[in-house]
Design a protein around this motif. Structure first.
Motif, PDB file in Angstrom:
ATOM      1  N   THR A 114      44.597  60.303  26.603  1.00  0.00           N
ATOM      2  CA  THR A 114      44.966  58.929  26.255  1.00  0.00           C
ATOM      3  C   THR A 114      46.441  58.673  26.520  1.00  0.00           C
ATOM      4  OG1 THR A 114      43.276  58.908  24.514  1.00  0.00           O
ATOM      5  CG2 THR A 114      44.976  57.210  24.416  1.00  0.00           C
ATOM      6  N   ILE A 115      47.290  59.605  26.082  1.00  0.00           N
ATOM      7  CA  ILE A 115      48.731  59.464  26.301  1.00  0.00           C
ATOM      8  C   ILE A 115      49.055  59.472  27.785  1.00  0.00           C
ATOM      9  CG2 ILE A 115      50.978  60.559  25.923  1.00  0.00           C
ATOM     10  CD1 ILE A 115      49.883  61.601  23.259  1.00  0.00           C
ATOM     11  N   ALA A 116      48.375  60.355  28.540  1.00  0.00           N
ATOM     12  CA  ALA A 116      48.624  60.446  29.977  1.00  0.00           C
ATOM     13  C   ALA A 116      48.260  59.145  30.684  1.00  0.00           C
ATOM     14  CB  ALA A 116      47.834  61.613  30.569  1.00  0.00           C
ATOM     15  N   ILE A 117      47.130  58.539  30.306  1.00  0.00           N
ATOM     16  CA  ILE A 117      46.721  57.270  30.905  1.00  0.00           C
ATOM     17  C   ILE A 117      47.732  56.176  30.599  1.00  0.00           C
ATOM     18  CG2 ILE A 117      44.977  55.439  30.828  1.00  0.00           C
ATOM     19  CD1 ILE A 117      42.886  57.631  30.311  1.00  0.00           C
ATOM     20  N   LEU A 118      48.184  56.129  29.337  1.00  0.00           N
ATOM     21  CA  LEU A 118      49.180  55.133  28.935  1.00  0.00           C
ATOM     22  C   LEU A 118      50.471  55.299  29.729  1.00  0.00           C
ATOM     23  CD1 LEU A 118      50.254  52.897  27.081  1.00  0.00           C
ATOM     24  CD2 LEU A 118      50.817  54.675  25.403  1.00  0.00           C
ATOM     25  N   LEU A 119      50.954  56.543  29.830  1.00  0.00           N
ATOM     26  CA  LEU A 119      52.193  56.804  30.564  1.00  0.00           C
ATOM     27  C   LEU A 119      52.036  56.484  32.044  1.00  0.00           C
ATOM     28  CD1 LEU A 119      53.367  60.149  28.900  1.00  0.00           C
ATOM     29  CD2 LEU A 119      54.284  57.850  28.540  1.00  0.00           C
ATOM     30  N   ALA A 120      50.860  56.768  32.599  1.00  0.00           N
ATOM     31  CA  ALA A 120      50.622  56.472  34.015  1.00  0.00           C
ATOM     32  C   ALA A 120      50.685  54.969  34.279  1.00  0.00           C
ATOM     33  CB  ALA A 120      49.266  57.030  34.432  1.00  0.00           C
ATOM     34  N   ILE A 121      50.078  54.181  33.372  1.00  0.00           N
ATOM     35  CA  ILE A 121      50.099  52.717  33.522  1.00  0.00           C
ATOM     36  C   ILE A 121      51.531  52.200  33.420  1.00  0.00           C
ATOM     37  CG2 ILE A 121      49.385  50.542  32.474  1.00  0.00           C
ATOM     38  CD1 ILE A 121      46.800  51.971  31.612  1.00  0.00           C
ATOM     39  N   LEU A 122      52.255  52.670  32.403  1.00  0.00           N
ATOM     40  CA  LEU A 122      53.638  52.224  32.215  1.00  0.00           C
ATOM     41  C   LEU A 122      54.516  52.631  33.397  1.00  0.00           C
ATOM     42  CD1 LEU A 122      54.180  53.020  28.414  1.00  0.00           C
ATOM     43  CD2 LEU A 122      53.806  50.795  29.467  1.00  0.00           C
ATOM     44  N   PHE A 123      54.333  53.855  33.877  1.00  0.00           N
ATOM     45  CA  PHE A 123      55.123  54.356  34.994  1.00  0.00           C
ATOM     46  C   PHE A 123      54.872  53.524  36.244  1.00  0.00           C
ATOM     47  CE2 PHE A 123      55.663  57.174  38.684  1.00  0.00           C
ATOM     48  CZ  PHE A 123      56.981  57.589  38.486  1.00  0.00           C
ATOM     49  N   HIS A 124      53.607  53.219  36.509  1.00  0.00           N
ATOM     50  CA  HIS A 124      53.260  52.427  37.689  1.00  0.00           C
ATOM     51  C   HIS A 124      53.889  51.035  37.624  1.00  0.00           C
ATOM     52  CE1 HIS A 124      50.863  50.714  40.943  1.00  0.00           C
ATOM     53  NE2 HIS A 124      50.537  49.734  40.123  1.00  0.00           N
ATOM     54  N   ILE A 125      53.814  50.391  36.456  1.00  0.00           N
ATOM     55  CA  ILE A 125      54.355  49.042  36.317  1.00  0.00           C
ATOM     56  C   ILE A 125      55.873  49.044  36.418  1.00  0.00           C
ATOM     57  CG2 ILE A 125      54.637  47.113  34.711  1.00  0.00           C
ATOM     58  CD1 ILE A 125      51.825  47.744  33.674  1.00  0.00           C
ATOM     59  N   VAL A 126      56.513  49.965  35.696  1.00  0.00           N
ATOM     60  CA  VAL A 126      57.980  49.998  35.666  1.00  0.00           C
ATOM     61  C   VAL A 126      58.556  50.357  37.031  1.00  0.00           C
ATOM     62  CG1 VAL A 126      59.989  51.162  34.679  1.00  0.00           C
ATOM     63  CG2 VAL A 126      58.088  50.497  33.201  1.00  0.00           C
ATOM     64  N   ILE A 127      57.973  51.336  37.709  1.00  0.00           N
ATOM     65  CA  ILE A 127      58.469  51.737  39.022  1.00  0.00           C
ATOM     66  C   ILE A 127      58.403  50.585  40.021  1.00  0.00           C
ATOM     67  CG2 ILE A 127      57.920  53.163  41.038  1.00  0.00           C
ATOM     68  CD1 ILE A 127      59.502  54.626  38.910  1.00  0.00           C
ATOM     69  N   ASN A 128      57.327  49.813  39.954  1.00  0.00           N
ATOM     70  CA  ASN A 128      57.173  48.688  40.874  1.00  0.00           C
ATOM     71  C   ASN A 128      57.945  47.450  40.423  1.00  0.00           C
ATOM     72  OD1 ASN A 128      54.950  49.303  43.084  1.00  0.00           O
ATOM     73  ND2 ASN A 128      54.262  50.264  41.186  1.00  0.00           N
ATOM     74  N   GLY A 129      58.227  47.363  39.117  1.00  0.00           N
ATOM     75  CA  GLY A 129      58.861  46.155  38.609  1.00  0.00           C
ATOM     76  C   GLY A 129      60.362  46.236  38.451  1.00  0.00           C
ATOM     77  N   ILE A 130      60.910  47.431  38.378  1.00  0.00           N
ATOM     78  CA  ILE A 130      62.332  47.585  38.108  1.00  0.00           C
ATOM     79  C   ILE A 130      63.185  47.039  39.248  1.00  0.00           C
ATOM     80  CG2 ILE A 130      62.684  49.870  39.126  1.00  0.00           C
ATOM     81  CD1 ILE A 130      63.951  48.714  35.685  1.00  0.00           C
ATOM     82  N   GLN A 131      62.652  47.069  40.473  1.00  0.00           N
ATOM     83  CA  GLN A 131      63.416  46.589  41.626  1.00  0.00           C
ATOM     84  C   GLN A 131      63.630  45.078  41.586  1.00  0.00           C
ATOM     85  OE1 GLN A 131      61.187  47.247  45.251  1.00  0.00           O
ATOM     86  NE2 GLN A 131      59.233  47.119  44.164  1.00  0.00           N
ATOM     87  N   GLY A 132      62.702  44.365  40.947  1.00  0.00           N
ATOM     88  CA  GLY A 132      62.842  42.910  40.847  1.00  0.00           C
ATOM     89  C   GLY A 132      63.451  42.446  39.547  1.00  0.00           C
ATOM     90  N   LEU A 133      63.696  43.379  38.635  1.00  0.00           N
ATOM     91  CA  LEU A 133      64.220  43.018  37.309  1.00  0.00           C
ATOM     92  C   LEU A 133      65.747  42.975  37.345  1.00  0.00           C
ATOM     93  CD1 LEU A 133      63.133  42.333  34.516  1.00  0.00           C
ATOM     94  CD2 LEU A 133      63.384  44.731  33.886  1.00  0.00           C
ATOM     95  N   LYS A 134      66.276  41.815  37.682  1.00  0.00           N
ATOM     96  CA  LYS A 134      67.719  41.612  37.762  1.00  0.00           C
ATOM     97  C   LYS A 134      68.119  40.511  36.783  1.00  0.00           C
ATOM     98  CE  LYS A 134      67.517  42.772  42.670  1.00  0.00           C
ATOM     99  NZ  LYS A 134      67.716  42.283  44.059  1.00  0.00           N
ATOM    100  N   LEU A 135      69.418  40.385  36.553  1.00  0.00           N
ATOM    101  CA  LEU A 135      69.904  39.360  35.634  1.00  0.00           C
ATOM    102  C   LEU A 135      69.528  37.964  36.118  1.00  0.00           C
ATOM    103  CD1 LEU A 135      71.538  38.645  33.110  1.00  0.00           C
ATOM    104  CD2 LEU A 135      73.601  38.630  34.549  1.00  0.00           C
ATOM    105  N   SER A 136      69.609  37.746  37.410  1.00  0.00           N
ATOM    106  CA  SER A 136      69.248  36.439  37.965  1.00  0.00           C
ATOM    107  C   SER A 136      67.775  36.111  37.720  1.00  0.00           C
ATOM    108  CB  SER A 136      69.538  36.415  39.475  1.00  0.00           C
ATOM    109  OG  SER A 136      68.813  37.429  40.140  1.00  0.00           O
ATOM    110  N   PHE A 137      66.939  37.143  37.706  1.00  0.00           N
ATOM    111  CA  PHE A 137      65.515  36.932  37.444  1.00  0.00           C
ATOM    112  C   PHE A 137      65.292  36.439  36.019  1.00  0.00           C
ATOM    113  CE2 PHE A 137      61.349  38.658  36.075  1.00  0.00           C
ATOM    114  CZ  PHE A 137      60.542  37.991  36.979  1.00  0.00           C
ATOM    115  N   ILE A 138      66.137  36.845  35.103  1.00  0.00           N
ATOM    116  CA  ILE A 138      65.991  36.472  33.690  1.00  0.00           C
ATOM    117  C   ILE A 138      66.563  35.096  33.399  1.00  0.00           C
ATOM    118  CG2 ILE A 138      66.597  37.128  31.315  1.00  0.00           C
ATOM    119  CD1 ILE A 138      66.622  40.024  32.238  1.00  0.00           C
TER     120      ILE A 138
END
Length: 279
Positions: free
Chosen positions: A23-47
C-alpha cells in the motif's frame, strides 16, 4: 499448541506487513510520478498569474482562490452542524428507532456517489433556489457531502470521553450543557478536528459535484454568488481535454502540496492541544 499459535501469529503479522508495504509503495509511486512530472511546471508565475487560452497556458491564481473560498465556506457550514448533531446523538438522543434511523441516514449519505450530490445541488441550489452556478451552490453541496464524515468522527470522539467525567461534573452541580461544553468537548476536540480535516480533504479534491454547482469560470470570484473553478475541476478539464499535460501535472502537484500543508498544520494543532490538556 503455544508454538503453533506463535507460528500462525507470525505468518499473520508477516502478511499484514507485506500488504502494508504494498500500500505504501503504491502511494509513493503515485506521488513520485505526479511530482516528477509536475515540478517542472510549478513556478511562481504559475501560482500568481491568470490562466490563458482556457488554461492551456498561464497560471491558476483565480482557481486557487476559488478552491479556498469553496472549501472554507463548505467547512464553515458543515462543521457546526456536524458537531452539534454528534452532540445530540451521543448526549441527548434516547436509544430507539428514531436514533437508529438517524444513524442509518448518516451512514447512507456517506456512501452516496458524488455525482448524485452534484445532480441534487444543481437541481436544488442552482435552479430551484436560484443561486445559479456559484461558490455558494458549490459550498452548500460540499457541506452536505462532508457532513456525514464530521458527524460520525465527532460522535466517536465524544464517545471516548469516560462517563465518569460527566458524572463528576453533574455531581458538582453543573448543568447538562455546561458538562458537555466544558468537560466533554475539550477532550474530544482532537477527534472532532480529525473529522473536520477529513472533510476538508474530501471537499478540496471533489470534482463532479463542484463542476455541476460552482461552474467552471476562470475569472477571479468577487463574491459567494460568483462562479468559480476549483483546482480539482481544473485538473480534470486539462487532463480530459488534453489542453496541457505540463499544467495538469503542475496543478496536481500543487494540490498535493496544499493538502499536505493542511494536514501538517492540523496535526500540529492537535498535538499542541493534547499537550495543553496533558494527554
Amino acid at each position: 499448541m503455544i508454538k503453533k499459535n506463535k507460528i500462525i501469529q507470525g505468518i499473520v503479522f508477516a502478511i499484514i506487513g507485506i500488504f502494508t508495504l504494498i500500500t505504501i509503495a503504491i502511494l509513493l509511486a503515485i506521488l513520485f510520478h505526479i511530482v516528477i512530472n509536475g515540478i517542472q511546471g510549478l513556478k511562481l508565475s504559475f501560482i500568481i498569474d491568470y490562466p490563458e487560452e482556457m488554461g492551456k497556458s498561464g497560471g491558476i491564481f483565480p482557481i486557487i482562490v476559488g478552491t479556498i473560498y469553496i472549501t472554507i465556506l463548505a467547512v464553515i457550514i458543515a462543521a457546526p452542524i456536524g458537531v452539534l448533531a454528534a452532540i445530540y446523538l451521543t448526549e441527548y438522543a434516547k436509544k430507539g428507532k428514531i436514533l437508529s434511523l438517524i444513524r442509518f441516514g448518516t451512514e447512507t449519505l456517506a456512501g452516496i456517489p458524488s455525482i448524485i450530490y452534484g445532480l441534487f445541488g444543481f437541481a436544488f441550489f442552482v435552479i430551484a433556489l436560484g443561486f445559479r452556478w456559484s461558490i455558494l451552490s458549490g459550498a452548500l453541496t460540499l457541506s452536505i457531502m462532508i457532513l456525514p464524515t464530521i458527524v460520525r468522527t465527532s460522535e466517536e470522539a465524544i464517545k471516548t470521553v469516560p462517563m465518569s467525567f460527566r458524572e463528576g461534573s453533574l455531581a458538582l452541580g453543573a448543568t447538562k450543557w455546561q458538562t458537555i461544553a466544558k468537560v466533554v468537548i475539550p477532550p474530544a476536540m482532537p477527534g472532532i478536528l480529525t473529522g473536520v480535516i477529513l472533510g476538508v480533504g474530501r471537499a478540496i479534491g471533489e470534482t463532479a459535484a463542484v463542476l455541476l454547482t460552482a461552474g467552471s469560470s476562470l475569472n477571479l470570484p468577487t463574491s459567494i454568488f460568483s462562479p468559480a473553478r476549483t483546482m480539482a475541476v481544473h485538473l480534470y478539464i486539462l487532463s480530459s481535454e488534453g489542453l496541457s499535460k505540463v499544467n495538469s501535472y503542475a496543478t496536481a502537484t500543487l494540490l498535493i502540496i496544499i493538502v499536505l500543508i493542511i494536514n501538517t498544520c492540523a496535526n500540529m494543532i492537535i498535538r499542541r492541544y493534547n499537550k495543553i490538556l496533558g494527554h
